[in-house]
Scaffold this motif. Structure first.
Motif, PDB file in Angstrom:
ATOM      1  N   GLU A 577      -3.511   6.942   4.591  1.00 37.41           N
ATOM      2  CA  GLU A 577      -3.923   8.224   4.206  1.00 37.41           C
ATOM      3  C   GLU A 577      -2.675   9.136   3.887  1.00 37.41           C
ATOM      4  O   GLU A 577      -2.828   9.845   2.911  1.00 37.41           O
ATOM      5  CB  GLU A 577      -4.537   9.021   5.525  1.00 37.41           C
ATOM      6  CG  GLU A 577      -5.830   8.369   6.071  1.00 37.41           C
ATOM      7  CD  GLU A 577      -6.470   8.903   7.145  1.00 37.41           C
ATOM      8  OE1 GLU A 577      -5.801   9.157   8.058  1.00 37.41           O
ATOM      9  OE2 GLU A 577      -7.640   8.571   7.528  1.00 37.41           O
ATOM     10  N   GLU A 578      -1.470   9.056   4.368  1.00 38.10           N
ATOM     11  CA  GLU A 578      -0.298   9.702   4.134  1.00 38.10           C
ATOM     12  C   GLU A 578       0.133   9.329   2.679  1.00 38.10           C
ATOM     13  O   GLU A 578       0.460  10.275   1.687  1.00 38.10           O
ATOM     14  CB  GLU A 578       0.862   9.619   5.019  1.00 38.10           C
ATOM     15  CG  GLU A 578       0.508  10.189   6.377  1.00 38.10           C
ATOM     16  CD  GLU A 578       1.353  10.017   7.632  1.00 38.10           C
ATOM     17  OE1 GLU A 578       2.161   9.374   7.204  1.00 38.10           O
ATOM     18  OE2 GLU A 578       1.457  10.702   8.562  1.00 38.10           O
ATOM     19  N   ALA A 581      -2.139  10.623   0.000  1.00 36.05           N
ATOM     20  CA  ALA A 581      -1.799  12.446  -0.097  1.00 36.05           C
ATOM     21  C   ALA A 581      -0.588  12.563  -0.685  1.00 36.05           C
ATOM     22  O   ALA A 581      -0.453  13.527  -1.822  1.00 36.05           O
ATOM     23  CB  ALA A 581      -1.814  12.750   1.209  1.00 36.05           C
ATOM     24  N   ALA A 582       0.419  11.686  -0.628  1.00 32.81           N
ATOM     25  CA  ALA A 582       1.692  11.742  -1.538  1.00 32.81           C
ATOM     26  C   ALA A 582       1.389  11.548  -3.014  1.00 32.81           C
ATOM     27  O   ALA A 582       1.874  12.092  -3.825  1.00 32.81           O
ATOM     28  CB  ALA A 582       2.557  10.803  -0.756  1.00 32.81           C
ATOM     29  N   LEU A 583       0.756  10.450  -3.170  1.00 31.60           N
ATOM     30  CA  LEU A 583       0.360  10.053  -4.345  1.00 31.60           C
ATOM     31  C   LEU A 583      -0.489  11.166  -5.277  1.00 31.60           C
ATOM     32  O   LEU A 583       0.011  11.418  -6.501  1.00 31.60           O
ATOM     33  CB  LEU A 583      -0.395   8.848  -4.676  1.00 31.60           C
ATOM     34  CG  LEU A 583       0.455   7.623  -4.344  1.00 31.60           C
ATOM     35  CD1 LEU A 583      -0.722   6.542  -3.960  1.00 31.60           C
ATOM     36  CD2 LEU A 583       1.260   7.060  -5.453  1.00 31.60           C
ATOM     37  N   GLU A 584      -1.412  11.853  -4.400  1.00 36.37           N
ATOM     38  CA  GLU A 584      -2.234  12.985  -5.029  1.00 36.37           C
ATOM     39  C   GLU A 584      -1.075  14.130  -5.448  1.00 36.37           C
ATOM     40  O   GLU A 584      -1.162  14.705  -6.409  1.00 36.37           O
ATOM     41  CB  GLU A 584      -3.258  13.333  -4.234  1.00 36.37           C
ATOM     42  CG  GLU A 584      -4.254  12.488  -4.293  1.00 36.37           C
ATOM     43  CD  GLU A 584      -5.519  12.907  -3.179  1.00 36.37           C
ATOM     44  OE1 GLU A 584      -4.956  13.753  -2.091  1.00 36.37           O
ATOM     45  OE2 GLU A 584      -6.519  12.387  -3.251  1.00 36.37           O
ATOM     46  N   HIS A 585      -0.188  14.356  -4.574  1.00 34.51           N
ATOM     47  CA  HIS A 585       0.889  15.533  -4.690  1.00 34.51           C
ATOM     48  C   HIS A 585       1.770  14.995  -5.777  1.00 34.51           C
ATOM     49  O   HIS A 585       1.939  15.951  -6.799  1.00 34.51           O
ATOM     50  CB  HIS A 585       1.477  15.547  -3.596  1.00 34.51           C
ATOM     51  CG  HIS A 585       2.719  16.691  -3.638  1.00 34.51           C
ATOM     52  ND1 HIS A 585       2.428  18.080  -3.706  1.00 34.51           N
ATOM     53  CD2 HIS A 585       4.090  16.596  -3.947  1.00 34.51           C
ATOM     54  CE1 HIS A 585       3.635  18.496  -3.789  1.00 34.51           C
ATOM     55  NE2 HIS A 585       4.755  17.676  -3.925  1.00 34.51           N
ATOM     56  N   GLU A 586       2.299  13.963  -6.028  1.00 32.67           N
ATOM     57  CA  GLU A 586       3.193  13.213  -7.155  1.00 32.67           C
ATOM     58  C   GLU A 586       2.309  13.475  -8.392  1.00 32.67           C
ATOM     59  O   GLU A 586       2.774  13.826  -9.622  1.00 32.67           O
ATOM     60  CB  GLU A 586       3.586  12.001  -6.788  1.00 32.67           C
ATOM     61  CG  GLU A 586       4.741  11.637  -7.817  1.00 32.67           C
ATOM     62  CD  GLU A 586       5.371  10.243  -7.501  1.00 32.67           C
ATOM     63  OE1 GLU A 586       6.010   9.706  -8.068  1.00 32.67           O
ATOM     64  OE2 GLU A 586       4.666   9.758  -6.233  1.00 32.67           O
ATOM     65  N   MET A 587       0.899  13.192  -8.366  1.00 30.51           N
ATOM     66  CA  MET A 587       0.106  13.222  -9.705  1.00 30.51           C
ATOM     67  C   MET A 587       0.116  14.637  -9.977  1.00 30.51           C
ATOM     68  O   MET A 587       0.134  14.985 -11.264  1.00 30.51           O
ATOM     69  CB  MET A 587      -1.221  12.710  -9.438  1.00 30.51           C
ATOM     70  CG  MET A 587      -1.206  11.152  -9.517  1.00 30.51           C
ATOM     71  SD  MET A 587      -2.791  10.564  -8.650  1.00 30.51           S
ATOM     72  CE  MET A 587      -3.886  10.952  -9.936  1.00 30.51           C
ATOM     73  N   ALA A 588       0.130  15.592  -9.165  1.00 32.47           N
ATOM     74  CA  ALA A 588      -0.079  16.987  -9.599  1.00 32.47           C
ATOM     75  C   ALA A 588       1.124  17.497 -10.083  1.00 32.47           C
ATOM     76  O   ALA A 588       1.122  18.541 -10.859  1.00 32.47           O
ATOM     77  CB  ALA A 588      -0.603  17.951  -8.604  1.00 32.47           C
ATOM     78  N   GLU A 605      -5.721   4.264  -6.370  1.00 36.40           N
ATOM     79  CA  GLU A 605      -6.938   3.293  -6.325  1.00 36.40           C
ATOM     80  C   GLU A 605      -6.911   2.230  -5.281  1.00 36.40           C
ATOM     81  O   GLU A 605      -7.817   1.806  -4.604  1.00 36.40           O
ATOM     82  CB  GLU A 605      -7.562   3.033  -7.623  1.00 36.40           C
ATOM     83  CG  GLU A 605      -8.018   3.837  -8.661  1.00 36.40           C
ATOM     84  CD  GLU A 605      -8.642   3.619 -10.035  1.00 36.40           C
ATOM     85  OE1 GLU A 605      -8.835   2.295 -10.101  1.00 36.40           O
ATOM     86  OE2 GLU A 605      -9.114   4.413 -10.789  1.00 36.40           O
ATOM     87  N   THR A 606      -5.430   1.525  -5.529  1.00 37.04           N
ATOM     88  CA  THR A 606      -5.398   0.443  -4.944  1.00 37.04           C
ATOM     89  C   THR A 606      -5.069   0.853  -3.317  1.00 37.04           C
ATOM     90  O   THR A 606      -5.789  -0.014  -2.317  1.00 37.04           O
ATOM     91  CB  THR A 606      -4.084  -0.349  -5.130  1.00 37.04           C
ATOM     92  OG1 THR A 606      -4.134  -0.813  -6.723  1.00 37.04           O
ATOM     93  CG2 THR A 606      -3.547  -1.635  -4.455  1.00 37.04           C
ATOM     94  N   ALA A 607      -4.468   1.989  -3.090  1.00 36.79           N
ATOM     95  CA  ALA A 607      -4.561   2.444  -1.651  1.00 36.79           C
ATOM     96  C   ALA A 607      -5.807   2.844  -0.909  1.00 36.79           C
ATOM     97  O   ALA A 607      -6.022   2.626   0.219  1.00 36.79           O
ATOM     98  CB  ALA A 607      -3.436   3.755  -1.681  1.00 36.79           C
ATOM     99  N   GLU A 608      -6.559   3.464  -1.825  1.00 38.95           N
ATOM    100  CA  GLU A 608      -7.854   3.851  -1.400  1.00 38.95           C
ATOM    101  C   GLU A 608      -8.605   2.568  -0.869  1.00 38.95           C
ATOM    102  O   GLU A 608      -9.422   2.680   0.119  1.00 38.95           O
ATOM    103  CB  GLU A 608      -8.708   4.794  -2.249  1.00 38.95           C
ATOM    104  CG  GLU A 608      -8.053   6.124  -2.533  1.00 38.95           C
ATOM    105  CD  GLU A 608      -8.872   6.897  -3.583  1.00 38.95           C
ATOM    106  OE1 GLU A 608      -9.050   6.194  -4.850  1.00 38.95           O
ATOM    107  OE2 GLU A 608      -8.444   8.115  -3.673  1.00 38.95           O
ATOM    108  N   ALA A 609      -8.719   1.562  -1.836  1.00 37.17           N
ATOM    109  CA  ALA A 609      -9.284   0.482  -1.538  1.00 37.17           C
ATOM    110  C   ALA A 609      -8.841  -0.253  -0.224  1.00 37.17           C
ATOM    111  O   ALA A 609      -9.806  -0.780   0.796  1.00 37.17           O
ATOM    112  CB  ALA A 609      -9.292  -0.678  -2.747  1.00 37.17           C
ATOM    113  N   ALA A 610      -7.357  -0.261   0.024  1.00 33.46           N
ATOM    114  CA  ALA A 610      -6.766  -0.774   1.116  1.00 33.46           C
ATOM    115  C   ALA A 610      -7.246   0.056   2.352  1.00 33.46           C
ATOM    116  O   ALA A 610      -7.598  -0.459   3.427  1.00 33.46           O
ATOM    117  CB  ALA A 610      -5.529  -0.387   1.090  1.00 33.46           C
TER     118      ALA A 610
END
Length: 638
Positions: A577-578, A581-588, A605-610
């Motif tokens: 989950e962390e 969240a970090a990937l979403e922040h980096e994408m922004a 997507e890979t992290a969400e699947a995991a």
């Protein structure tokens, strides 16, 4: 909560009434599919609800602050804008903020040290932070990527028609609205993209109003249906399959009521003819009732498209392709392809947009010459081509004359038909036949074009996206016609239902010019293809032998391995989950680095699947732990 109410809407074009005093409401959470034959006003209704069109009378009442997003059937674009600018071209303040920021950043690329631009960029960045608009931009780029658009700086005027439709679709999907209106969202997109759009809209939480001919799509997305028929509207609380059942029940009920009315009129008419005296109050009331029921209108006879077999004799020799290759601009689309078309073949061609499906169709039909190899046509072959785009139509030409240009008469299984009679079978009454083509809707023009193709009496049919702009009822009749057609049919289509219903062989474009044959319809092909695609090695947590069997009550203790996994799985879930969240922040924060954005999107997507897999495993282990605890409690005290 009621979001929108349409009250007493009436719309006509000249003497032709489209809507006759229709009313309906849209509630929060509704996902509504609008159906009806071409010309009943589906697109017109969407325009009126979206505010892009006006009714002759009636009104649309909306919730305060209501925000509506609209994807028209033929989106308009602003020349000179980039893909990303076009996505944010709407008048919503939040989208305007993102658009302004993109414009300033583009200017800074040219003048990186310009003080005023730097100050403006800082101010806009602060506004973006307050409005939490960064996620909107990254979401737009993610959706564009999923729709096959990866160059966000490309000018919209350089895009193909299908690419433009996908850009407009992305703009509609990311718009912050309360009601999203989609007119034929599945047109011009390939099967994989349609499946992604299905999954996206299944999770969509806002209200949805859509017109689409894709029956699988309607079945999986819609929870309400609105049917337009002869100026009236009929609501159904159902998906597409249930709607068909409910519609049949409604029509049976109306037919029964009409039979009952006719029986009453016959018996009363006999009573009147016997010379009943109208002296008593009872007799007068009976005569008055007879007059009232006589004046009632019977249900209008429903028009349906009727296609009879129209074809020429086909000999043994059909079409043969021998080691055919075709390239454009150094890219090979068809590589060393050979096939002999059988007399009763039903072949569906599928693949991603731009892979060469239409090119193969044109090679087989003789519209295009191969770079190498040969295409041979038999002497009796008579080809009919239903192209993706209608042939150039003279808008001033009369509908009847357009058909007469092909033939005055045609021989069918029902006998010899004139051009006018054939048009009536295609739902063009005499009043419409005398009018100009310009008076027809887009779907009616498509149906007229189909009538002309079949009027030519082909024995081999080539259909390029035949389901685009045709109404569902016409599609059903066309599907039945193809089942009886005594010749070969080859169709390019992204309509999975159509391919399942009519085709028994699939030509799948697999990339690099390679075409592979699969037996069966689309679903058969998809299942076979997915079995062939290599899947990643399963993690230890997902191996079958690590999943405990909890069916027997004699299980009182976890294995050492399961217990270790159960003790640490919550920490793993937290870490995933962390990471997301970090990937979403980096994408922004990397809004202009499109290559990095795509990489981060794939990692997310890979992290969400995991994470999803870990959550499922945690539930399994939790249930196991609970079962073990219950078993221990059920043991007799020593």
């Amino acid at each position: 909560m009621v979001l929108l109410t349409a009250e007493h809407i009436r719309k006509s074009y000249g003497t032709r009434v489209i809507f006759d005093d229709i009313s309906f409401s849209i509630h929060e959470g509704d996902k509504i599919g609008v159906v009806g034959i071409n010309g009943t006003g589906k697109s017109t209704l969407l325009k009126i609800v979206a505010g892009a069109g006006q009714a002759d009378s009636g009104e649309i009442v909306t919730m305060n602050g209501m925000r509506i997003g609209y994807l028209p059937q033929s989106p308009q674009f602003t020349a000179g804008t980039t893909v990303l600018e076009q996505v944010f071209y709407g008048d919503n303040p939040l989208m305007g903020l993102v658009r302004d920021y993109e414009t300033v950043m583009k200017q800074l690329d040219r003048e990186p040290e310009h003080p005023a631009l730097l100050q403006k960029a800082a101010a806009l960045s602060e506004q973006m932070d307050k409005a939490e608009a960064w996620s909107l931009e990254s979401e737009a780029k993610t959706i564009l990527t999923r729709l096959g658009i990866t160059d966000f700086t490309q000018k919209v005027e350089t895009l193909s028609g299908g690419q433009r439709k996908r850009v407009a679709l992305a703009a509609a999907l990311i718009a912050p609205v309360d009601l999203l209106i989609l007119d034929e969202p599945t047109n011009h997109i390939d099967n994989d993209t349609v499946e992604w759009l299905e999954k996206h809209l299944e999770k969509y939480t806002k209200a949805l109003l859509m017109v689409t001919h894709d029956r699988y799509f309607l079945d999986r997305i819609a929870n309400r249906m609105l049917e337009l028929e002869q100026g009236h509207i009929y609501p159904y609380q159902a998906n597409f399959t249930k709607y068909l059942e409910m519609k049949a029940e409604r029509e049976d009920r109306l037919a029964a009521e009409e039979r009952k009315r006719q029986n009453f009129l016959r018996s009363e008419l006999e009573w009147v003819r016997r010379g009943a005296q109208a002296r008593s109050t009872k007799q007068k009331a009976r005569l008055q009732r007879f007059a009232e029921i006589s004046a009632q209108r019977a249900p209008e006879e429903k028009q349906t498209v009727s296609l009879s077999s129209v074809n020429s004799r086909l000999g043994k020799k059909t079409i043969q392709l021998d080691h055919v290759c075709k390239s454009f601009a150094g890219i090979t689309y068809i590589r060393d392809f050979s096939y002999i078309l059988l007399r009763n073949d039903r072949i569906g061609i599928t693949g991603n947009n731009g892979c060469g499906k239409t090119t193969l169709l044109k090679l087989m039909s003789g519209q295009l010459a191969p770079d190498s190899g040969t295409v041979i046509h038999g002497e009796t072959v008579k080809i009919g081509v239903f192209a993706q785009e209608n042939e150039a139509l003279d808008e001033n030409q009369r509908v009847l004359d357009y058909i007469r240009d092909t033939a005055e008469y045609v021989t069918t299984a029902d006998g010899k038909l004139s051009a006018s009679q054939l048009l009536e079978k295609f739902l063009f009454p005499v009043s419409m036949q005398r009018g100009p083509i310009s008076m027809l809707s887009g779907g009616e023009k498509r149906r007229l074009y189909l009538a002309k193709v079949l009027m030519e009496a082909p024995n081999i049919l080539f259909l390029d996206e035949p389901t685009n702009d045709l109404d569902i009822e016409t599609l059903m009749i066309l599907e039945d016609y193809l089942e009886q057609f005594p010749g070969a049919v080859v169709a390019v289509s992204h309509d999975r239902y159509f391919l399942d219903k009519t085709m028994n062989r699939i030509f799948a474009f697999l990339g690099n010019g390679q075409i592979k044959q699969y037996e069966g319809g689309y679903t058969d092909f998809r299942q076979a293809y997915l079995r062939e695609v290599p899947t990643p090695a399963a993690s230890p947590a997902s191996k079958p032998d690590s999943t405990p069997q909890v069916k027997e009550k004699k299980l009182f203790k976890m294995t050492y391995k399961d217990q270790r996994e159960y003790d640490g799985i919550t920490d793993e879930i937290t870490a995933l989950e962390e990471k997301i969240a970090a990937l979403e922040h980096e994408m922004a924060t990397c809004a202009t680095d499109y290559q990095k954005l795509q990489t981060l999107s794939e990692e997310k997507e890979t992290a969400e699947a995991a994470l999803e897999a870990k959550m499922e495993r945690w539930m399994e282990l939790s249930e196991l732990a609970e079962t073990i605890a219950q078993n221990k409690q059920s043991l007799p005290n020593p």
